[in-house]
Design an enzyme around this catalytic site. Structure first.
Site, PDB file in Angstrom:
ATOM      1  N   SER A  36      -6.261  18.435   5.057  1.00  0.00           N
ATOM      2  CA  SER A  36      -5.848  18.107   3.886  1.00  0.00           C
ATOM      3  C   SER A  36      -6.608  18.477   2.861  1.00  0.00           C
ATOM      4  CB  SER A  36      -5.581  16.429   3.747  1.00  0.00           C
ATOM      5  OG  SER A  36      -6.701  15.996   4.222  1.00  0.00           O
ATOM      6  N   GLY A  46       4.835   2.909  10.630  1.00  0.00           N
ATOM      7  CA  GLY A  46       3.528   3.313  10.665  1.00  0.00           C
ATOM      8  C   GLY A  46       3.006   3.916  11.961  1.00  0.00           C
ATOM      9  N   LYS A  76      -6.803   6.043  -3.590  1.00  0.00           N
ATOM     10  CA  LYS A  76      -6.148   6.299  -2.432  1.00  0.00           C
ATOM     11  C   LYS A  76      -5.301   5.046  -1.809  1.00  0.00           C
ATOM     12  CE  LYS A  76      -6.974   8.563   2.044  1.00  0.00           C
ATOM     13  NZ  LYS A  76      -7.851   9.435   2.820  1.00  0.00           N
ATOM     14  N   HIS A 124      13.020   2.070   6.766  1.00  0.00           N
ATOM     15  CA  HIS A 124      12.271   2.854   7.332  1.00  0.00           C
ATOM     16  C   HIS A 124      13.459   3.828   8.293  1.00  0.00           C
ATOM     17  CE1 HIS A 124       8.190   2.424   6.819  1.00  0.00           C
ATOM     18  NE2 HIS A 124       7.908   1.081   7.234  1.00  0.00           N
ATOM     19  N   ASP A 181       4.738   3.332   4.688  1.00  0.00           N
ATOM     20  CA  ASP A 181       5.875   2.745   3.454  1.00  0.00           C
ATOM     21  C   ASP A 181       6.051   3.496   2.418  1.00  0.00           C
ATOM     22  OD1 ASP A 181       5.324   0.185   5.094  1.00  0.00           O
ATOM     23  OD2 ASP A 181       4.182  -0.951   3.380  1.00  0.00           O
ATOM     24  N   HIS A 214       0.776  -1.311   0.098  1.00  0.00           N
ATOM     25  CA  HIS A 214      -0.073   0.022   0.190  1.00  0.00           C
ATOM     26  C   HIS A 214       0.882   1.145  -0.080  1.00  0.00           C
ATOM     27  CE1 HIS A 214       0.656   0.830   4.207  1.00  0.00           C
ATOM     28  NE2 HIS A 214       0.557  -0.616   4.350  1.00  0.00           N
ATOM     29  N   GLY A 237       2.070  -2.972  15.862  1.00  0.00           N
ATOM     30  CA  GLY A 237       1.396  -2.274  14.868  1.00  0.00           C
ATOM     31  C   GLY A 237      -0.131  -2.937  14.412  1.00  0.00           C
TER      32      GLY A 237
END
Length: 613
Positions: A559, A309, A36, A135, A337, A11, A185
């Site tokens: 946003s 995340g 999205k 990350h 990600d 994703h 997570g």
């Protein structure tokens, strides 16, 4: 050395370009495709990065994928074997995809890259970085620290779900990990699923819902679901979860603890769901605090970088800062990600140039350039694009853009603000934003219901001048990426009456609780964005002018999109969103648009244009 980083196929696919350690460009694929969390190969984002870098396939030295597919496949196989014969149905469904596509991801990547440029798909250029190292690199290398502890927490990479690393100069090394299936997570995502939201997109809704509830189930979570040690290391009780072998996050035993099946998305939110959100938020904060405290004591580091995340949990981040074990905290704004693409590019650059002449240069406030790493549009191009979609607009000078927009905000209008380079990461930070007056007691509800078309409980963030943040909030630190939460200053708050304090859940929403009610959450907290003149002079000037008009150096910033839509990218995207919701005023570059002057035939039913998140 020119390095292209890619994340894809799970994703939030993205691409990033790094030249000699400097970040040139980065963008998510969803912004171009308008899907999205688009997981597809980021062909559009790659083309944008090449254009921004004025590069070609021939001039790119390395292409780096953000994780190692063979290690991920190994984890999948070992997990199914460990739980066999449970999960055979899930195994049978996933294997054709893995064997047919993901196991041979190198070949797939090379084919896709060659479609863009044959030279880009040369096999000798392709590299792979481990997921958690990507990350960690995305947080440490752009950070303002010469040395730092780096903590990464997410669902799962190849095997790691939590990792700790040390960054020193050009060097970055992971020294401690927690492995799948034990994942903070995934525990949070289990409650996202159970409370009726979408996994991998609805976690921030759970965080926003938490202040409406009480952590009544925290003890049940600690007693049944997770065993947390004093140092923050943990193990999940897998008897209550089905993500290892099934197609859902939780099972009936999980349901039995919390008194019923998961909420369906079309069912109303009840007090129980708010209490569940408060409970998993409290558990997450406790685990994160134990981890950061123990790692601070173990390493002696006073700087902390966060990615993954879980690092998007700005409430937990704020508590880590206030806990005082670290002097400074830097959170990668694209912690999910998408940011792995940037981290992979940086990781390979520093790995392959280490020991050479080009040492890492630490930049202040950081090297992310305010996260303004996406496309921008020249004024003449903006005018052509708006004319092509039938927009009615006037063109004004720079000072008039600020003056007219500030006046619209002071009069209570909802404003669309499309300026400069698009943000990288999940937050709008003042270039692709919807803005409003935070003093308005009706602005929060109006923006949610009439502009964003989203749940009424969702909070909005305050954008505040950096030099004024400590006058309005219990914070005196940089928070440019909206990733720290702090309370509104007590002298700006209104004490609730006994009757108001007795209210529960959503009934608390419309209580006037501060001088800036539109950005004050029900617990008097706010997700703060500090606005810096150095990284965004036009946005800083707008808020400064708004302060001159109103005495308030704060704006509502959310946003520029409606629920289920990616943040707008192009001027056309901005106009379509403007015409599809109840935004009244739009500024795109130096073009000013008023809703009442537009052709009503161009209005569209935006509420049903996108799949709800």
């Amino acid at each position: 050395m020119l390095v292209l980083g890619i994340s894809a196929f799970y994703h939030d696919s993205a691409a990033a370009m790094v030249r000699d350690g400097q970040i040139i460009a980065a963008a998510q694929e969803e912004r171009f495709t308008r899907k999205k969390h688009d997981p597809s190969f980021p062909a559009n984002a790659i083309r944008y990065c090449l254009d921004e870098a004025k590069a070609s396939g021939e001039t790119v030295d390395r292409v780096v994928f953000y994780e190692k597919p063979f290690l991920k496949f190994e984890r999948l196989i070992e997990t199914y074997l460990a739980f066999a014969p449970r999960g055979f149905g899930s195994f049978r469904k996933s294997m054709p995809l893995w064997i047919g596509e993901k196991l041979f991801q190198r070949d797939l990547l090379l084919r896709e890259l060659k479609e863009i440029s044959p030279a880009l798909g040369e096999q000798g250029k392709l590299r792979f970085s481990e997921h958690h190292f990507s990350h960690a690199a995305s947080a440490y290398y752009p950070s303002p620290f010469q040395s730092s502890l780096v903590l990464t927490m997410d669902g799962v990479g190849e095997w790691a779900t939590t990792s700790a690393a040390i960054g020193q100069g050009d060097n970055l090394a992971i020294f401690k990990e927690i492995h799948f299936p034990h994942s903070l997570g995934l525990l949070y995502s289990a409650f996202t699923y159970y409370t009726g939201f979408k996994v991998n997109s609805g976690e921030y809704k759970v965080m926003g819902l938490a202040p409406y509830g009480e952590p009544k189930y925290a003890k049940a979570i600690f007693d049944n679901l997770i065993d947390v040690k004093p140092d923050g290391s943990f193990r999940l009780n897998l008897n209550y979860f089905s993500y290892c072998t099934g197609l859902t996050m939780t099972d009936r035993r999980f349901d039995a603890i919390f008194g019923g099946p998961p909420r369906r998305a079309d069912e109303p939110l009840e007090q129980k769901h708010m209490d569940l959100a408060a409970s998993i938020q409290a558990v997450t904060e406790e685990v994160v605090l134990r981890l950061t405290r123990s790692l601070a004591a173990e390493t002696g580091h006073r700087n902390l970088c966060l990615a993954g995340g879980v690092a998007l949990n700005c409430v937990a981040n704020g508590k880590v800062l206030r806990d005082g074990r670290f002097d400074r905290i830097f959170v990668q704004p694209a912690s999910g990600d998408a940011g792995g693409a940037l981290g992979a590019a940086l990781a390979v650059y520093y790995d392959e140039t280490r020991g050479g002449d080009a040492a890492r240069v630490v930049k202040q406030p950081d090297a992310m350039q305010g996260a303004f790493l996406g496309p921008s549009y020249e004024q003449a191009d903006i005018e052509r694009r708006l004319e092509a979609v039938g927009a009615v607009f006037s063109v004004v000078d720079d000072n008039s853009v600020i003056e007219k927009t500030a006046a619209a905000l002071a009069s209570g209008q909802a404003v669309g603000w499309h300026q400069g380079r698009m943000e990288f990461g999940p937050r709008s930070l003042g270039n692709r934003s919807i803005l409003g007056d935070p003093r308005s007691p009706t602005m929060q509800k109006a923006l949610n219901l009439k502009v964003k078309y989203r749940e009424s409980f969702r909070p909005f963030a305050p954008a505040v001048l950096r030099e004024r943040v400590s006058d309005w909030f219990a914070l005196d630190a940089d928070s440019p990426y909206m990733l720290l939460v702090a309370n509104v200053k007590s002298e700006r708050c209104r004490k609730m009456s006994a009757e108001e304090q007795a209210l529960f859940g959503i009934d608390k929403l419309n209580i006037l609780r501060s001088d800036i009610p539109a950005v004050t959450h029900v617990d008097y907290s706010a997700r703060i964005q500090t606005v810096h003149k150095e990284t965004n002079p036009r946005y800083h000037a707008l808020i400064s002018r708004f302060e001159q008009l109103t005495g308030c150096p704060v704006l509502v910033n959310t946003s520029f999109n409606v629920r289920g839509e990616p943040i707008v990218c192009t001027p056309e995207d901005a106009f379509r969103c403007f015409m599809g919701c109840e935004i009244e005023f739009l500024a795109v570059g130096n073009c000013i648009l008023h809703k009442e002057q537009q052709n009503p035939d161009l209005a569209r039913d935006y509420k049903s244009a996108f799949e709800l998140d």
